[in-house]
Structures are given as structure tokens and as C-alpha cells.
Enzyme design. Structure first.
Site, mmCIF file in Angstrom:
data_model
loop_
_atom_site.group_PDB
_atom_site.id
_atom_site.type_symbol
_atom_site.label_atom_id
_atom_site.label_comp_id
_atom_site.label_asym_id
_atom_site.label_seq_id
_atom_site.Cartn_x
_atom_site.Cartn_y
_atom_site.Cartn_z
ATOM 1 N N LYS A 1 -8.066 11.069 -20.742
ATOM 2 C CA LYS A 1 -6.863 11.047 -21.574
ATOM 3 C C LYS A 1 -5.771 10.411 -20.717
ATOM 4 O O LYS A 1 -4.991 11.091 -20.047
ATOM 5 C CB LYS A 1 -6.489 12.472 -22.006
HETATM 6 N N1 PPE Z 1 -7.845 11.349 -29.833
HETATM 7 C C1 PPE Z 1 -6.685 10.924 -29.318
HETATM 8 C C2 PPE Z 1 -6.476 9.484 -29.102
HETATM 9 C C3 PPE Z 1 -5.700 11.861 -28.998
HETATM 10 O O1 PPE Z 1 -4.546 11.434 -28.477
HETATM 11 C C4 PPE Z 1 -5.934 13.238 -29.248
HETATM 12 C C5 PPE Z 1 -4.879 14.242 -28.922
HETATM 13 C C6 PPE Z 1 -7.168 13.618 -29.795
HETATM 14 C C7 PPE Z 1 -8.114 12.641 -30.067
HETATM 15 C C8 PPE Z 1 -7.506 15.052 -30.049
HETATM 16 O O2 PPE Z 1 -7.728 15.762 -28.856
HETATM 17 P P1 PPE Z 1 -7.457 17.314 -28.714
HETATM 18 O O3 PPE Z 1 -5.976 17.481 -28.639
HETATM 19 O O4 PPE Z 1 -8.138 17.700 -27.458
HETATM 20 O O5 PPE Z 1 -8.031 17.977 -29.903
HETATM 21 N N2 PPE Z 1 -3.543 13.756 -28.904
HETATM 22 C C9 PPE Z 1 -2.528 14.423 -28.138
HETATM 23 C C10 PPE Z 1 -1.264 13.608 -27.996
HETATM 24 C C11 PPE Z 1 -0.374 13.468 -29.173
HETATM 25 C C12 PPE Z 1 0.932 12.787 -28.841
HETATM 26 O O6 PPE Z 1 1.447 12.041 -29.684
HETATM 27 O O7 PPE Z 1 1.472 12.976 -27.743
HETATM 28 C C13 PPE Z 1 -2.284 15.816 -28.666
HETATM 29 O O8 PPE Z 1 -2.598 16.112 -29.812
HETATM 30 O O9 PPE Z 1 -1.792 16.643 -27.899
#
Ligand code: PPE
Length: 316
Positions: A169
């Protein structure tokens, strides 16, 4: 968004409260870094998004160990050596929520390279870690959870697996997310869905995707997508309820004919999708499987599901 004192903050930098930076709590407005910060110029940095929820027994952080482990793994993939253990980082996140007196909120740990060096070779740049937390409501707009959102397939592809390693990430993934999200919103949609470089469905700009087809839950296997922790939660809850789960390649046209669709993410939580590229999904309203999983998710994060008490870290 409000400050602790209740006034409207002009900027995220101008709030009151505390931010953990390199091992100690600093005043919110004093937690700064120099403009020659390496990550600001070259994009090598990793972060997390974690949520704390109000439960009957007090505030608790949802899946803190898993998020912190992913932060360490994200850094490992990019060969960033974090100077803190998982235990220390978990402790620090609890401290930040407590110090800011948040009953619930969003926690943002970030590891970045400092201003000690310029140039693509980062040797000598120190690894810094910051952790902030603030209240964050509905990510995809008010009413998104009740009404569902409208999504557009992006004209931008998700990173090729050998361009940006998406299991990390990392900060630099998100320029691509910003382009996609901005394009979708400019055209009147709520969020973008990105395909990979081969044309298969990858993920949302900041969410993982799920489809429901004939009672089965289908997800695009996360090759060029983040291995989401909310996604993992939904997979576990579905399996528990005897819902069949398929993790495989998904095509654009398959999303159009799904009975239901939804996004998952820490910020977005579980958000129903009712339209993709101007095609109605199902009957255009959040479907029964989506609503069922949303309710189960809510019960878990609010500490009302004893089977998953271990997903919550109480602040005490
Ligand atoms: N894909 C991406 C690209 C992504 O950024 C997130 C979370 C997910 C999947 C889902 O991952 P999880 O949170 O582990 O279920 N995105 C983060 C950032 C958002 C932002 O704008 O800043 C979040 O949800 O915290």
C-alpha cells in the site's frame, strides 16, 4: 470536518490535537517535515488506513494487527526498513486515538523517507513514521450506504504488476487512483473502477470490488489490486454463512450483469454499487446479499459479534 474544539478547520494541517511522529506525540500543527522530504519528490513511502469504532465497552480499533502487519509488509516490498516493531506501532496507534480523545475515527500511519538526501538513490535518507487520527464519516458521500453509488470504468488502467507492486500500500499507487477518481467524478459518477493492463477488473480507486451472481460472491483475484483487509473480513463472514465464494478473473461485461455489486475498504467500509457505466445493477437498489454482509460487518466493528471479538483491540 471539525476540529477538536468544534470549529471548522481550513486545512488538515490546521487542526488541534496530537500526531505521533518518530516515537513521540507532537502537537498537530507542529508535526511537520521539510519540503525536501524525499517521499514528496519521488513517491517511495507506504501507509495504512485503519478505523476505530465505538463499541458498547468503549472505543476499539478494528483489525489493528492485520493493518500493522500490512504496513510492515508494504515497507518490506519496497525495501524500506521501518525502525519500529509491529507491537510498538500498534501501541502508538492506540496512543494517538486516546490522545485525540476520539470515540471513533480513522487512523493514518505513514512511513516516508526524510529530507536527508535528494536523488533517486535514497541511501542516507532516514525512514520516518507518522500516525494521525481524525473523525472520518462516509467516504463515498452521504447516503452512499443506503442508496448505493454509481461507478464508471476508468479510462486509466491499474498498474501492471511489474510497474507498481500493489500488494504494497504505497503512496505512489495513488496518483493513478486520483486520476481515475477525478475522471469519474467529473463525469458525474461517485467512484472509478479500474481494469488491469490486460483488461480484467482490478479494483476501485480506493476499494476492492465484489459481485454477487446467483447467490455466489465473486471477487477479482487480487493480482494488481490491494489485498484489502475489509475484503478479507467480508470473505470470512460470507464463508461463515455458507455463501460460496469465487476468486478469479472478472471481466467488465460480467460486472454489468451481476445481481449485486459492492465496494469494500476501510474508509468506504461496505458500499453498495447500483450502477456501472450507466447500466443498472440488479434492480438498482442495494441487494439482499450486500445488505446482509453490511449488517454482519457493522455488528463486527461495533463489537456485537462475539465470534469476532478478536478483530477488535480495545483502547481501555
Ligand atoms: N484498494 C485500494 C486501492 C485501496 O486504497 C483500499 C483502501 C482498498 C483496496 C481496501 O483495503 P482495506 O482498507 O484494507 O479494506 N483504501 C484506503 C485509503 C482511502 C483514502 O482515500 O485515503 C482506506 O480505505 O483506508
Amino acid at each position: 470536518m471539525n476540529t477538536q474544539a468544534g470549529g471548522a478547520a481550513a486545512s488538515m494541517a490546521e487542526r488541534d490535537g496530537w500526531i505521533w511522529l518518530d516515537g513521540a506525540l507532537r502537537s498537530w500543527q507542529g508535526a511537520a517535515t521539510h519540503v525536501l522530504t524525499h517521499t514528496l519528490h519521488y513517491g517511495l513511502g507506504v501507509f495504512e488506513g485503519v478505523r476505530a469504532y465505538r463499541t458498547a465497552t468503549g472505543t476499539a480499533i478494528f483489525r489493528l494487527a492485520e493493518h500493522t502487519r500490512r504496513l510492515l509488509q508494504s515497507a518490506h516490498i519496497l525495501s524500506i526498513e521501518l525502525p519500529y516493531t509491529q507491537a510498538a506501532l500498534m501501541q502508538a496507534q492506540c496512543e494517538v486515538v486516546r490522545a485525540n480523545r476520539l470515540a471513533h475515527g480513522y487512523i493514518r500511519p505513514l512511513a516516508f523517507l526524510g529530507p536527508e538526501r535528494m536523488g533517486v538513490n535514497p541511501d542516507g535518507a532516514r525512514v520516518h513514521v507518522a500516525i494521525a487520527a481524525w473523525p472520518w464519516g462516509s467516504y463515498l458521500g452521504d447516503g452512499a450506504a443506503e442508496r448505493g453509488i454509481r461507478v464508471r470504468i476508468s479510462s486509466y488502467a491499474r498498474h501492471h504488476v511489474n510497474v507498481q507492486m500493489c500488494r504494497s500500500k504505497s503512496v505512489s499507487t495513488y496518483a493513478n487512483s486520483i486520476l481515475a477518481n477525478r475522471e469519474a467524478r467529473a463525469e458525474g459518477f461517485d467512484e472509478a473502477l479500474l481494469l488491469d493492463t490486460e483488461g480484467f477488473v482490478a479494483e476501485g480507486a480506493g476499494e476492492n470490488l465484489f459481485l454477487v451472481r446467483d447467490g455466489r460472491l465473486v471477487e477479482p483475484a487480487p493480482t494488481s489490486a490491494l489485498e484489502g483487509i475489509t475484503r478479507d473480513t467480508i470473505l470470512a463472514l460470507a464463508r461463515e454463512d455458507g455463501i460460496a465464494v469465487e476468486s478469479r478473473r472478472v471481466t467488465r461485461d460480467e460486472t454489468y450483469i451481476a445481481d449485486e455489486a459492492f465496494f469494500t475498504g476501510t474508509a468506504a467500509e461496505v458500499t453498495p454499487i447500483v450502477e456501472i457505466d450507466r447500466r443498472r445493477i440488479g434492480d438498482g437498489r442495494p441487494g439482499p446479499v450486500t445488505r446482509h454482509l453490511m449488517a454482519r460487518f457493522r455488528a463486527c466493528v461495533e463489537g456485537r459479534d462475539a465470534r469476532h471479538a478478536d478483530w477488535l483491540t480495545a483502547l481501555a
